[in-house]
Design a protein around this motif. Structure first.
Motif, mmCIF file in Angstrom:
data_model
loop_
_atom_site.group_PDB
_atom_site.id
_atom_site.type_symbol
_atom_site.label_atom_id
_atom_site.label_comp_id
_atom_site.label_asym_id
_atom_site.label_seq_id
_atom_site.Cartn_x
_atom_site.Cartn_y
_atom_site.Cartn_z
ATOM 1 N N ARG A 64 0.823 -1.218 0.000
ATOM 2 C CA ARG A 64 0.000 0.000 0.000
ATOM 3 C C ARG A 64 0.854 1.265 0.000
ATOM 4 N NH1 ARG A 64 -2.692 1.811 5.611
ATOM 5 N NH2 ARG A 64 -2.838 3.654 4.293
ATOM 6 N N PHE A 65 2.119 1.155 0.456
ATOM 7 C CA PHE A 65 2.996 2.323 0.512
ATOM 8 C C PHE A 65 3.842 2.492 -0.744
ATOM 9 C CE2 PHE A 65 2.297 1.241 5.036
ATOM 10 C CZ PHE A 65 1.728 2.447 5.460
ATOM 11 N N SER A 66 3.694 1.608 -1.719
ATOM 12 C CA SER A 66 4.429 1.759 -2.973
ATOM 13 C C SER A 66 4.027 3.058 -3.660
ATOM 14 C CB SER A 66 4.135 0.587 -3.910
ATOM 15 O OG SER A 66 4.705 -0.608 -3.424
ATOM 16 N N PRO A 67 4.979 3.754 -4.286
ATOM 17 C CA PRO A 67 4.666 5.030 -4.942
ATOM 18 C C PRO A 67 3.497 4.941 -5.913
ATOM 19 C CG PRO A 67 7.035 4.727 -4.830
ATOM 20 C CD PRO A 67 6.423 3.444 -4.338
ATOM 21 N N VAL A 68 3.388 3.843 -6.624
ATOM 22 C CA VAL A 68 2.325 3.731 -7.632
ATOM 23 C C VAL A 68 0.932 3.743 -7.020
ATOM 24 C CG1 VAL A 68 2.141 1.199 -7.675
ATOM 25 C CG2 VAL A 68 1.701 2.524 -9.760
ATOM 26 N N MET A 69 0.813 3.340 -5.749
ATOM 27 C CA MET A 69 -0.524 3.215 -5.170
ATOM 28 C C MET A 69 -1.211 4.567 -4.980
ATOM 29 S SD MET A 69 -1.302 0.162 -5.233
ATOM 30 C CE MET A 69 -2.923 0.496 -4.550
ATOM 31 N N GLN A 70 -0.457 5.618 -4.732
ATOM 32 C CA GLN A 70 -1.083 6.941 -4.667
ATOM 33 C C GLN A 70 -1.619 7.345 -6.035
ATOM 34 O OE1 GLN A 70 -1.863 8.580 -1.913
ATOM 35 N NE2 GLN A 70 -0.979 6.795 -0.881
ATOM 36 N N GLU A 71 -0.932 6.888 -7.081
ATOM 37 C CA GLU A 71 -1.416 7.157 -8.437
ATOM 38 C C GLU A 71 -2.660 6.327 -8.744
ATOM 39 O OE1 GLU A 71 -0.031 9.708 -9.994
ATOM 40 O OE2 GLU A 71 1.157 9.783 -8.144
ATOM 41 N N VAL A 72 -2.726 5.125 -8.174
ATOM 42 C CA VAL A 72 -3.923 4.296 -8.352
ATOM 43 C C VAL A 72 -5.128 4.965 -7.681
ATOM 44 C CG1 VAL A 72 -4.997 2.073 -7.806
ATOM 45 C CG2 VAL A 72 -2.626 2.146 -8.599
ATOM 46 N N VAL A 73 -4.907 5.569 -6.529
ATOM 47 C CA VAL A 73 -5.982 6.298 -5.847
ATOM 48 C C VAL A 73 -6.474 7.447 -6.732
ATOM 49 C CG1 VAL A 73 -6.551 7.768 -3.875
ATOM 50 C CG2 VAL A 73 -5.216 5.676 -3.532
ATOM 51 N N LYS A 74 -5.551 8.186 -7.313
ATOM 52 C CA LYS A 74 -5.931 9.297 -8.201
ATOM 53 C C LYS A 74 -6.676 8.769 -9.429
ATOM 54 C CE LYS A 74 -1.877 12.056 -6.875
ATOM 55 N NZ LYS A 74 -0.578 12.610 -7.361
ATOM 56 N N HIS A 75 -6.197 7.656 -9.956
ATOM 57 C CA HIS A 75 -6.824 6.991 -11.091
ATOM 58 C C HIS A 75 -8.278 6.647 -10.758
ATOM 59 C CE1 HIS A 75 -6.900 3.904 -14.403
ATOM 60 N NE2 HIS A 75 -7.666 3.246 -13.549
ATOM 61 N N ALA A 76 -8.497 6.100 -9.566
ATOM 62 C CA ALA A 76 -9.844 5.727 -9.137
ATOM 63 C C ALA A 76 -10.720 6.960 -8.947
ATOM 64 C CB ALA A 76 -9.772 4.920 -7.848
ATOM 65 N N LYS A 77 -10.160 8.023 -8.395
ATOM 66 C CA LYS A 77 -10.940 9.241 -8.155
ATOM 67 C C LYS A 77 -11.371 9.903 -9.456
ATOM 68 C CE LYS A 77 -9.199 10.411 -3.546
ATOM 69 N NZ LYS A 77 -8.422 11.378 -2.725
ATOM 70 N N LYS A 78 -10.672 9.595 -10.549
ATOM 71 C CA LYS A 78 -11.052 10.118 -11.866
ATOM 72 C C LYS A 78 -12.178 9.295 -12.490
ATOM 73 C CE LYS A 78 -6.447 11.948 -12.974
ATOM 74 N NZ LYS A 78 -5.237 11.767 -13.841
ATOM 75 N N GLY A 79 -12.607 8.260 -11.774
ATOM 76 C CA GLY A 79 -13.683 7.429 -12.292
ATOM 77 C C GLY A 79 -13.221 6.335 -13.226
ATOM 78 N N LYS A 80 -11.922 6.028 -13.180
ATOM 79 C CA LYS A 80 -11.396 4.957 -14.015
ATOM 80 C C LYS A 80 -11.519 3.625 -13.270
ATOM 81 C CE LYS A 80 -8.172 7.831 -16.680
ATOM 82 N NZ LYS A 80 -6.765 7.949 -17.165
ATOM 83 N N PHE A 81 -11.181 2.539 -13.954
ATOM 84 C CA PHE A 81 -11.443 1.205 -13.437
ATOM 85 C C PHE A 81 -10.232 0.584 -12.734
ATOM 86 C CE2 PHE A 81 -14.262 1.901 -17.066
ATOM 87 C CZ PHE A 81 -15.496 1.609 -16.507
ATOM 88 N N VAL A 82 -10.512 -0.147 -11.651
ATOM 89 C CA VAL A 82 -9.468 -0.829 -10.883
ATOM 90 C C VAL A 82 -9.955 -2.232 -10.522
ATOM 91 C CG1 VAL A 82 -8.001 -0.807 -8.822
ATOM 92 C CG2 VAL A 82 -8.706 1.371 -9.874
ATOM 93 N N LEU A 83 -9.081 -3.211 -10.705
ATOM 94 C CA LEU A 83 -9.371 -4.587 -10.305
ATOM 95 C C LEU A 83 -8.248 -5.113 -9.429
ATOM 96 C CD1 LEU A 83 -10.893 -7.342 -10.519
ATOM 97 C CD2 LEU A 83 -9.553 -7.769 -12.600
ATOM 98 N N GLY A 84 -8.602 -5.658 -8.276
ATOM 99 C CA GLY A 84 -7.622 -6.306 -7.411
ATOM 100 C C GLY A 84 -7.955 -7.779 -7.300
ATOM 101 N N ILE A 85 -7.018 -8.630 -7.691
ATOM 102 C CA ILE A 85 -7.228 -10.078 -7.648
ATOM 103 C C ILE A 85 -6.372 -10.678 -6.545
ATOM 104 C CG2 ILE A 85 -7.081 -12.245 -8.940
ATOM 105 C CD1 ILE A 85 -7.195 -10.564 -11.523
ATOM 106 N N CYS A 86 -6.995 -11.390 -5.610
ATOM 107 C CA CYS A 86 -6.296 -12.084 -4.534
ATOM 108 C C CYS A 86 -5.432 -11.104 -3.735
ATOM 109 C CB CYS A 86 -5.486 -13.256 -5.103
ATOM 110 S SG CYS A 86 -5.010 -14.497 -3.875
#
Length: 234
Positions: A64-86
């Protein structure tokens, strides 16, 4: 339309997802190293299964602390799609992008099997290619896959139809005998209130090619790719 698959140290299902999106469904796909901070080109982000950072502390707690994860949060807030498997589902709960937590399996054993899964709702893009109540078969492979949440959270998930997948018997019954890990309410996968962020413990990417014995997972990717194309077009 472009798919990005985040690769953490310890990820081991990233290439499996890429095979589905790129090779089978012919959608531009790129691997995203966990230290990247620019994912603006992506429409769909997938957090794959595996053992990010060796599952130290608890599954997903370090990722969760990886740099990319803050970008994933921003990605989600823009209404884009996210899938987490396992492991990706575990990371999404650690990030707070999905409610609840994944804890040790009921019998404290790692489970690797193919199990029946009931599709509860088809009103979100990810499940749009399934039928409501359809029973599919997907592989599972986890030691901490038991979904847990407090009573209020569970009620909110049920009331808002955010439970997308449940463990069940082959007949479709959702009871203890069809629950491999003890997840509350037999929950195998959920979404957020927008229906665009999904987390699931079963592996749809491992059931997308006839050579692997089944294609029940392929419709998940077909559904989201169709919906994402329509969203981008609009």
């Amino acid at each position: 339309m472009k798919v990005g698959i985040v690769v953490f140290p310890g990820s081991n299902c990233d290439r499996d997802v890429s095979y589905v999106t790129d090779n089978l469904l012919h959608t531009p796909t790129r691997m995203v190293w966990h230290q990247e901070t620019d994912i603006a080109d992506l429409d769909i982000v997938v957090l794959p299964g595996g053992f990010s950072y060796g599952d130290y502390l608890r599954c997903g707690a370090i990722a969760r602390f990886s740099p990319v994860m803050q970008e994933v949060v921003k990605h989600a807030k823009k209404g884009k799609f996210v899938l987490g498997i396992c492991n990706g589902f575990q990371i999404l709960t650690e990030m707070g992008l999905l409610p609840g937590a994944l804890v040790r399996n009921r019998d404290l054993h790692f489970i690797c099997d193919r199990v029946p899964i009931k599709v509860e709702h088809t009103n979100v893009p990810w499940t749009s290619h399934y039928s409501k109540g359809q029973v599919i078969t997907l592989p599972i492979a986890h030691g901490e896959g038991r979904y847990y949440a407090d009573a209020d959270t569970l009620k909110a998930l049920e009331d808002a139809h955010q439970v997308l997948f449940r463990y069940c018997r082959a007949s479709g019954e959702t009871n203890d005998s069809g629950n491999p890990n003890g997840s509350l309410h037999n929950i195998a996968g959920i979404c957020d209130r927008t229906g665009k962020i999904v987390g699931m413990m079963p592996h749809p990417e491992r059931a997308a090619d006839t050579q692997l014995g089944g294609t029940d997972g392929l419709k998940l990717f077909q559904g989201i790719l169709t919906s994402a194309v329509l969203t981008v077009s609009c």
